[in-house]
Design a protein around this motif. Structure first.
Motif, PDB file in Angstrom:
ATOM      1  N   TRP A  88      -6.226   4.157  -9.966  1.00  0.00           N
ATOM      2  CA  TRP A  88      -4.797   4.025 -10.207  1.00  0.00           C
ATOM      3  C   TRP A  88      -4.258   5.200 -11.000  1.00  0.00           C
ATOM      4  O   TRP A  88      -4.952   5.753 -11.858  1.00  0.00           O
ATOM      5  N   LYS A  89      -3.031   5.578 -10.720  1.00  0.00           N
ATOM      6  CA  LYS A  89      -2.309   6.538 -11.545  1.00  0.00           C
ATOM      7  C   LYS A  89      -1.537   5.720 -12.569  1.00  0.00           C
ATOM      8  O   LYS A  89      -0.791   4.810 -12.210  1.00  0.00           O
ATOM      9  N   VAL A  90      -1.729   6.020 -13.846  1.00  0.00           N
ATOM     10  CA  VAL A  90      -1.116   5.232 -14.919  1.00  0.00           C
ATOM     11  C   VAL A  90      -0.354   6.161 -15.851  1.00  0.00           C
ATOM     12  O   VAL A  90      -0.903   7.150 -16.328  1.00  0.00           O
ATOM     13  N   ASP A  91       0.916   5.831 -16.087  1.00  0.00           N
ATOM     14  CA  ASP A  91       1.754   6.633 -16.984  1.00  0.00           C
ATOM     15  C   ASP A  91       2.437   5.733 -17.995  1.00  0.00           C
ATOM     16  O   ASP A  91       2.883   4.629 -17.661  1.00  0.00           O
ATOM     17  N   GLU A 146      -7.287   3.763 -19.070  1.00  0.00           N
ATOM     18  CA  GLU A 146      -8.509   4.454 -18.646  1.00  0.00           C
ATOM     19  C   GLU A 146      -9.303   3.620 -17.649  1.00  0.00           C
ATOM     20  O   GLU A 146      -9.841   4.144 -16.669  1.00  0.00           O
ATOM     21  N   THR A 147      -9.369   2.317 -17.891  1.00  0.00           N
ATOM     22  CA  THR A 147     -10.076   1.428 -16.959  1.00  0.00           C
ATOM     23  C   THR A 147      -9.421   1.446 -15.583  1.00  0.00           C
ATOM     24  O   THR A 147     -10.096   1.549 -14.551  1.00  0.00           O
ATOM     25  N   MET A 148      -8.092   1.374 -15.563  1.00  0.00           N
ATOM     26  CA  MET A 148      -7.383   1.353 -14.291  1.00  0.00           C
ATOM     27  C   MET A 148      -7.441   2.706 -13.583  1.00  0.00           C
ATOM     28  O   MET A 148      -7.522   2.764 -12.350  1.00  0.00           O
ATOM     29  N   PHE A 202       2.050   1.629 -13.087  1.00  0.00           N
ATOM     30  CA  PHE A 202       0.829   1.684 -12.282  1.00  0.00           C
ATOM     31  C   PHE A 202       1.200   1.945 -10.830  1.00  0.00           C
ATOM     32  O   PHE A 202       2.059   1.283 -10.263  1.00  0.00           O
ATOM     33  N   GLN A 203       0.525   2.932 -10.231  1.00  0.00           N
ATOM     34  CA  GLN A 203       0.751   3.226  -8.816  1.00  0.00           C
ATOM     35  C   GLN A 203      -0.500   3.879  -8.253  1.00  0.00           C
ATOM     36  O   GLN A 203      -1.296   4.476  -8.973  1.00  0.00           O
ATOM     37  N   LYS A 204      -0.702   3.740  -6.958  1.00  0.00           N
ATOM     38  CA  LYS A 204      -1.855   4.351  -6.315  1.00  0.00           C
ATOM     39  C   LYS A 204      -1.545   5.800  -5.951  1.00  0.00           C
ATOM     40  O   LYS A 204      -0.410   6.135  -5.638  1.00  0.00           O
ATOM     41  N   PRO A 264       0.822  -1.214   0.000  1.00  0.00           N
ATOM     42  CA  PRO A 264       0.000   0.000   0.000  1.00  0.00           C
ATOM     43  C   PRO A 264       0.861   1.271   0.000  1.00  0.00           C
ATOM     44  O   PRO A 264       1.872   1.337   0.683  1.00  0.00           O
ATOM     45  N   GLU A 265       0.460   2.222  -0.813  1.00  0.00           N
ATOM     46  CA  GLU A 265       1.042   3.564  -0.912  1.00  0.00           C
ATOM     47  C   GLU A 265       2.377   3.598  -1.653  1.00  0.00           C
ATOM     48  O   GLU A 265       2.621   4.498  -2.440  1.00  0.00           O
ATOM     49  N   ILE A 266       3.259   2.636  -1.429  1.00  0.00           N
ATOM     50  CA  ILE A 266       4.589   2.721  -2.023  1.00  0.00           C
ATOM     51  C   ILE A 266       4.777   1.799  -3.228  1.00  0.00           C
ATOM     52  O   ILE A 266       5.621   2.041  -4.082  1.00  0.00           O
ATOM     53  N   GLY A 267       3.973   0.740  -3.347  1.00  0.00           N
ATOM     54  CA  GLY A 267       4.179  -0.255  -4.394  1.00  0.00           C
ATOM     55  C   GLY A 267       3.899   0.273  -5.790  1.00  0.00           C
ATOM     56  O   GLY A 267       2.967   1.062  -6.009  1.00  0.00           O
ATOM     57  N   ILE A 268       4.698  -0.174  -6.769  1.00  0.00           N
ATOM     58  CA  ILE A 268       4.540   0.227  -8.165  1.00  0.00           C
ATOM     59  C   ILE A 268       4.701  -1.000  -9.063  1.00  0.00           C
ATOM     60  O   ILE A 268       5.346  -1.971  -8.693  1.00  0.00           O
TER      61      ILE A 268
END
Length: 220
Positions: free
Chosen positions: A198-201, A191-193, A218-220, A171-175
Motif C-alpha cells: 500500500w501507498k500510505v501518506d 510501515e506494516t501497510m 491508503f491507496q494501491k 482495484p486501482e482507483i479506490g482510496i
C-alpha cells in the motif's frame, strides 16, 4: 471555506462531532481538488464506516463529490437515523433521494465487494482492555462506548478494516482515509501497510487537547 453541516443529535445515544470529526472535514476541504480529479467521469461509491452523526458524509456530499452514491454505516441504529436526518437537514443538491443510504451493520460485513471508491473511517481509537459488547437495549448508554473504545492500542477495530482493505476498495482507483491517534502508533501501521504493497501518506495531523490526531490516506 466550506460550511460545517447542521446536526440534530441525541447526545446520550450518538457520538457528538468533536475534534476528530472536524479534522476530517478539514482533511476533505484540503483534498477536494485531488479527489474530484481522481473520480472525474465516474459516479463514485462513497462509504463511511461508523458514521455517527453523519456530519462527515454530509460534508463530502455537499462539497466534495455531490454526484455520488453514498452509504453510511454504523452499528448504532440511532446513528443511522441521525445520519439520514443530517443529510435531509443540509442537502441542497437536487439529487436522487436514493443516492444516500444509512445502514446498521458491523464494520465491513457488507462492503467487502471491491466496489468502494472512497472509504472514510473515524474508528473507535481509544485504547481499552476490550471492545465493548453490542447493547441489546436501544436506550443503553454504552452505545457511545462502541464509538470510542478500540481495544488493545485502540486498534482492534481499525485492524479489522485495514486487513480487509484490499477486499473493500475498487482495484486501482479506490482510496481510504482513516483517522488515528498517536497511541495507535500510526507510523508503525503505515510501515506494516506499506510492506503489504500500500501507498500510505499522512494527509493532516493536529494536536487536539491531550491527543494528537492524524489522518492517513491508503491507496494501491
Amino acid at each position: 471555506m466550506f460550511e460545517t453541516p447542521l446536526t440534530n443529535i441525541d447526545y446520550d445515544k450518538v457520538y457528538e462531532p468533536a475534534e476528530d470529526s472536524f479534522l476530517l472535514l478539514d482533511c476533505f476541504e484540503q483534498e477536494y481538488q485531488s479527489i474530484q480529479q481522481r473520480f472525474t467521469g465516474r459516479v463514485p461509491v462513497v462509504t463511511e464506516i461508523g458514521t455517527g452523526s453523519g456530519i462527515v458524509t454530509c460534508f463530502i456530499k455537499q462539497n466534495i463529490l455531490p454526484h455520488s452514491i453514498f452509504f453510511a454505516t454504523d452499528i448504532n441504529p440511532t446513528s443511522c437515523s441521525t445520519a439520514a436526518e443530517t443529510i435531509k437537514l443540509n442537502d441542497t443538491h437536487e439529487t436522487h433521494p436514493f443516492t444516500f443510504t444509512a445502514m446498521q451493520m458491523n464494520l465491513t460485513s457488507a462492503v467487502r465487494s471491491n466496489k468502494i471508491d472512497l472509504l472514510v473511517f473515524n474508528p473507535p481509537y481509544v485504547p481499552a482492555e476490550n471492545v465493548p459488547e453490542i447493547p441489546k437495549d436501544l436506550d443503553d448508554s454504552s452505545w457511545l462506548d462502541l464509538a470510542l473504545l478500540g481495544g488493545q492500542d485502540g486498534m482492534m477495530t481499525t485492524w479489522e478494516v485495514l486487513n480487509n482493505l484490499e477486499n473493500i476498495l475498487t482495484p486501482e482507483i479506490g482510496i481510504a482515509y482513516i483517522l488515528f491517534c498517536a497511541r495507535n502508533k500510526p507510523d508503525q501501521v503505515a510501515e506494516t501497510m506499506k510492506a503489504r504493497g500500500w501507498k500510505v501518506d499522512v494527509v493532516i495531523h493536529r494536536k487536539a487537547g491531550w491527543e494528537v490526531l492524524s489522518i492517513l490516506l491508503f491507496q494501491k
